[in-house]
Design a protein around this motif. Structure first.
Motif, PDB file in Angstrom:
ATOM      1  N   LEU A  26       0.863  -1.186   0.000  1.00 28.98           N
ATOM      2  CA  LEU A  26       0.000   0.000   0.000  1.00 28.98           C
ATOM      3  C   LEU A  26       0.896   1.232   0.000  1.00 28.98           C
ATOM      4  N   TYR A  27       0.601   2.192  -0.844  1.00 31.49           N
ATOM      5  CA  TYR A  27       1.355   3.443  -0.882  1.00 31.49           C
ATOM      6  C   TYR A  27       0.442   4.593  -0.464  1.00 31.49           C
ATOM      7  N   LEU A  28       0.859   5.340   0.533  1.00 31.24           N
ATOM      8  CA  LEU A  28       0.158   6.567   0.903  1.00 31.24           C
ATOM      9  C   LEU A  28       0.894   7.701   0.201  1.00 31.24           C
ATOM     10  N   VAL A  29       0.175   8.516  -0.546  1.00 30.58           N
ATOM     11  CA  VAL A  29       0.784   9.614  -1.313  1.00 30.58           C
ATOM     12  C   VAL A  29       0.557  10.918  -0.552  1.00 30.58           C
ATOM     13  N   PHE A  30       1.659  11.512  -0.076  1.00 26.75           N
ATOM     14  CA  PHE A  30       1.589  12.756   0.703  1.00 26.75           C
ATOM     15  C   PHE A  30       2.202  13.911  -0.089  1.00 26.75           C
ATOM     16  N   GLU A  31       1.807  15.128   0.277  1.00 27.57           N
ATOM     17  CA  GLU A  31       2.537  16.287  -0.237  1.00 27.57           C
ATOM     18  C   GLU A  31       3.982  16.175   0.255  1.00 27.57           C
ATOM     19  N   TYR A  32       4.911  16.704  -0.519  1.00 25.06           N
ATOM     20  CA  TYR A  32       6.329  16.584  -0.158  1.00 25.06           C
ATOM     21  C   TYR A  32       6.798  17.857   0.550  1.00 25.06           C
ATOM     22  N   MET A  33       7.480  17.681   1.690  1.00 24.95           N
ATOM     23  CA  MET A  33       8.094  18.797   2.421  1.00 24.95           C
ATOM     24  C   MET A  33       9.598  18.563   2.402  1.00 24.95           C
ATOM     25  N   ASP A  34      10.372  19.626   2.175  1.00 27.32           N
ATOM     26  CA  ASP A  34      11.795  19.398   1.884  1.00 27.32           C
ATOM     27  C   ASP A  34      12.718  19.267   3.097  1.00 27.32           C
ATOM     28  N   THR A  35      12.197  19.528   4.293  1.00 24.55           N
ATOM     29  CA  THR A  35      13.056  19.330   5.469  1.00 24.55           C
ATOM     30  C   THR A  35      12.197  19.071   6.700  1.00 24.55           C
ATOM     31  N   ASP A  36      12.849  18.918   7.857  1.00 27.98           N
ATOM     32  CA  ASP A  36      12.124  18.723   9.117  1.00 27.98           C
ATOM     33  C   ASP A  36      12.895  19.428  10.230  1.00 27.98           C
ATOM     34  N   LEU A  37      12.319  19.485  11.410  1.00 27.27           N
ATOM     35  CA  LEU A  37      12.954  20.229  12.509  1.00 27.27           C
ATOM     36  C   LEU A  37      14.264  19.586  12.951  1.00 27.27           C
ATOM     37  N   PRO A  82      11.203  16.108  16.701  1.00 26.90           N
ATOM     38  CA  PRO A  82      11.639  16.983  15.601  1.00 26.90           C
ATOM     39  C   PRO A  82      11.597  16.310  14.227  1.00 26.90           C
ATOM     40  N   HIS A  83      11.924  15.008  14.177  1.00 24.55           N
ATOM     41  CA  HIS A  83      11.949  14.280  12.910  1.00 24.55           C
ATOM     42  C   HIS A  83      10.562  14.178  12.274  1.00 24.55           C
ATOM     43  N   ASN A  84       9.513  14.206  13.090  1.00 21.80           N
ATOM     44  CA  ASN A  84       8.135  14.067  12.589  1.00 21.80           C
ATOM     45  C   ASN A  84       7.452  15.407  12.331  1.00 21.80           C
ATOM     46  N   VAL A  85       8.199  16.493  12.499  1.00 24.96           N
ATOM     47  CA  VAL A  85       7.633  17.820  12.247  1.00 24.96           C
ATOM     48  C   VAL A  85       8.304  18.361  10.987  1.00 24.96           C
ATOM     49  N   LEU A  86       7.570  18.325   9.877  1.00 23.91           N
ATOM     50  CA  LEU A  86       8.126  18.679   8.571  1.00 23.91           C
ATOM     51  C   LEU A  86       8.033  20.186   8.342  1.00 23.91           C
ATOM     52  N   MET A  87       8.847  20.653   7.379  1.00 23.06           N
ATOM     53  CA  MET A  87       8.921  22.096   7.180  1.00 23.06           C
ATOM     54  C   MET A  87       9.299  22.405   5.739  1.00 23.06           C
ATOM     55  N   ASP A  88       8.769  23.505   5.229  1.00 26.66           N
ATOM     56  CA  ASP A  88       9.163  24.021   3.918  1.00 26.66           C
ATOM     57  C   ASP A  88      10.253  25.072   4.152  1.00 26.66           C
ATOM     58  N   LYS A  94      11.653  27.332   2.291  1.00 24.52           N
ATOM     59  CA  LYS A  94      11.460  28.687   1.739  1.00 24.52           C
ATOM     60  C   LYS A  94      10.460  29.498   2.564  1.00 24.52           C
ATOM     61  N   THR A  95       9.348  28.856   2.937  1.00 24.09           N
ATOM     62  CA  THR A  95       8.258  29.605   3.584  1.00 24.09           C
ATOM     63  C   THR A  95       8.218  29.437   5.100  1.00 24.09           C
ATOM     64  N   SER A  96       9.002  28.481   5.644  1.00 25.55           N
ATOM     65  CA  SER A  96       8.957  28.115   7.077  1.00 25.55           C
ATOM     66  C   SER A  96       7.591  27.576   7.501  1.00 25.55           C
ATOM     67  N   MET A  97       6.823  27.111   6.521  1.00 26.42           N
ATOM     68  CA  MET A  97       5.527  26.465   6.834  1.00 26.42           C
ATOM     69  C   MET A  97       5.816  25.128   7.498  1.00 26.42           C
ATOM     70  N   LEU A  98       5.115  24.842   8.584  1.00 23.09           N
ATOM     71  CA  LEU A  98       5.376  23.633   9.374  1.00 23.09           C
ATOM     72  C   LEU A  98       4.172  22.698   9.304  1.00 23.09           C
ATOM     73  N   LYS A  99       4.445  21.386   9.212  1.00 22.75           N
ATOM     74  CA  LYS A  99       3.368  20.393   9.158  1.00 22.75           C
ATOM     75  C   LYS A  99       3.737  19.159   9.978  1.00 22.75           C
ATOM     76  N   ILE A 100       2.787  18.676  10.744  1.00 24.67           N
ATOM     77  CA  ILE A 100       2.990  17.478  11.570  1.00 24.67           C
ATOM     78  C   ILE A 100       2.772  16.236  10.708  1.00 24.67           C
ATOM     79  N   ALA A 101       3.683  15.267  10.831  1.00 26.65           N
ATOM     80  CA  ALA A 101       3.596  14.041  10.029  1.00 26.65           C
ATOM     81  C   ALA A 101       3.696  12.801  10.905  1.00 26.65           C
ATOM     82  N   ASP A 102       3.685  11.647  10.253  1.00 27.40           N
ATOM     83  CA  ASP A 102       3.852  10.324  10.860  1.00 27.40           C
ATOM     84  C   ASP A 102       2.857  10.074  11.989  1.00 27.40           C
TER      85      ASP A 102
END
Length: 298
Positions: free
Chosen positions: A82-93, A138-144, A146-154
């Motif tokens: 099974l593949y879950l397709v997520f938006e891609y964030m280029d880094t994390d905390l 920190p590893h589960n908190v993703l971030m863009d 350029k914009t410093s937009m933060l998103k919780i993952a996993d």
């Protein structure tokens, strides 16, 4: 899965590998989370179904990583994947903290506030919808970048919680961010476990070092007690009834500013350890610490 071209493995989540991939039709970069289904399972595992249903519900919030699609495929051995397709964030905390540690610079206070406000906003959204994350780090908190937009993952360990609080496993959370009540064996816990993790992440953003870097449950407890003092019945009624309770050395609480030196007093109020007194994510967002954050953009 012919629709996607895998570019590189970027990590391992709680229940599967994560790849950076390109959607062939659009050229859009996405994150693919691969979950292998066990052959003895009848259909999709409950853990995966739980994560998918939780993510579908939470994806409405801008501070939760967006689940775009769910695809089924087969690996080279012909087993169902099974593949879950997520938006891609280029880094994390975790990567952000490491890069500042390597450069010897302090993460600017304005950046810390902006990230912490977004983190609390995402956690508050989870809690408002009856979901505990249970593995914030920190590893589960993703971030863009350029914009410093933060998103919780996993959200592989996330659980819906109800009142009265149900019994949960205490074998959750990466050790460094594990709440004191969980370390002491409590199986009836609530949103306060996530807020402990938020406090640990906050301190780490400020100092660039983990606040309680234990390598065993006992050492983790001792790290906490040396800084915050050992709890007793006076400060935490019924603490001695918890499964992992022993008569611990009664260290006196240290000043938090000794461990987290660059925080102003408003910031320090966010770190508290007794569950019933721990501040909620919603209340944190109203804290004077965030008064100078431009909340209209977040």
């Amino acid at each position: 899965m012919d629709a996607f071209e895998k570019l590189e493995k970027v990590g391992e989540g709680t229940y599967g590998k994560v790849y950076r991939a390109r959607e062939k039709a659009t050229g859009k970069i996405v994150a693919l989370k691969k979950t292998r289904l066990h052959e003895d399972d009848e259909g999709v595992p409950a853990t995966t179904l739980r994560e998918v249903s939780i993510l579908r519900m939470l994806s409405r919030d801008p501070h939760i990583v967006r689940l775009m699609d769910v695809k089924q495929g087969q690996n080279k051995e012909g087993k169902t994947v099974l593949y879950l397709v997520f938006e891609y964030m280029d880094t994390d905390l975790k990567k952000l903290i490491r890069s500042f540690r390597q450069s010897g610079e302090i993460i600017p206070a304005k950046t810390v506030k902006c990230l912490m406000y977004q983190l609390c906003k995402g956690v508050a959204f989870c809690h408002r919808h009856g979901i505990l994350h249970r593995d914030l780090k920190p590893h589960n908190v993703l971030m863009d970048q350029k914009t410093s937009m933060l998103k919780i993952a996993d959200l592989g360990l996330a659980r819906a919680f109800t009142l009265p609080i149900k019994k949960y496993t205490h074998e959750i959370l990466t050790l460094w961010y594990r709440a004191l009540e969980v370390l002491l064996g409590s199986t009836h816990y609530s949103t306060a476990v996530d807020m402990w993790s938020v406090g640990c992440i906050f301190a780490e953003l400020v100092t660039k070092q983990a606040l309680f870097p234990g390598d065993s449950e006992l050492q983790q407890l001792l790290h906490i007690f040396r800084l915050l003092g050992a709890p007793n019945e006076e400060v935490w009624p019924r603490v001695s009834r918890l499964v992992n309770w022993h008569e611990y050395p009664q260290w006196k609480p240290q000043s938090l500013s000794s461990a987290v030196p660059y925080l102003d007093e408003n910031g320090l109020d966010l770190l508290s350890y007794e569950p019933s007194k721990r501040i909620s994510a919603k209340k944190v967002m109203e804290h004077p610490y965030f008064d100078d954050v431009d909340k209209t953009r977040l």
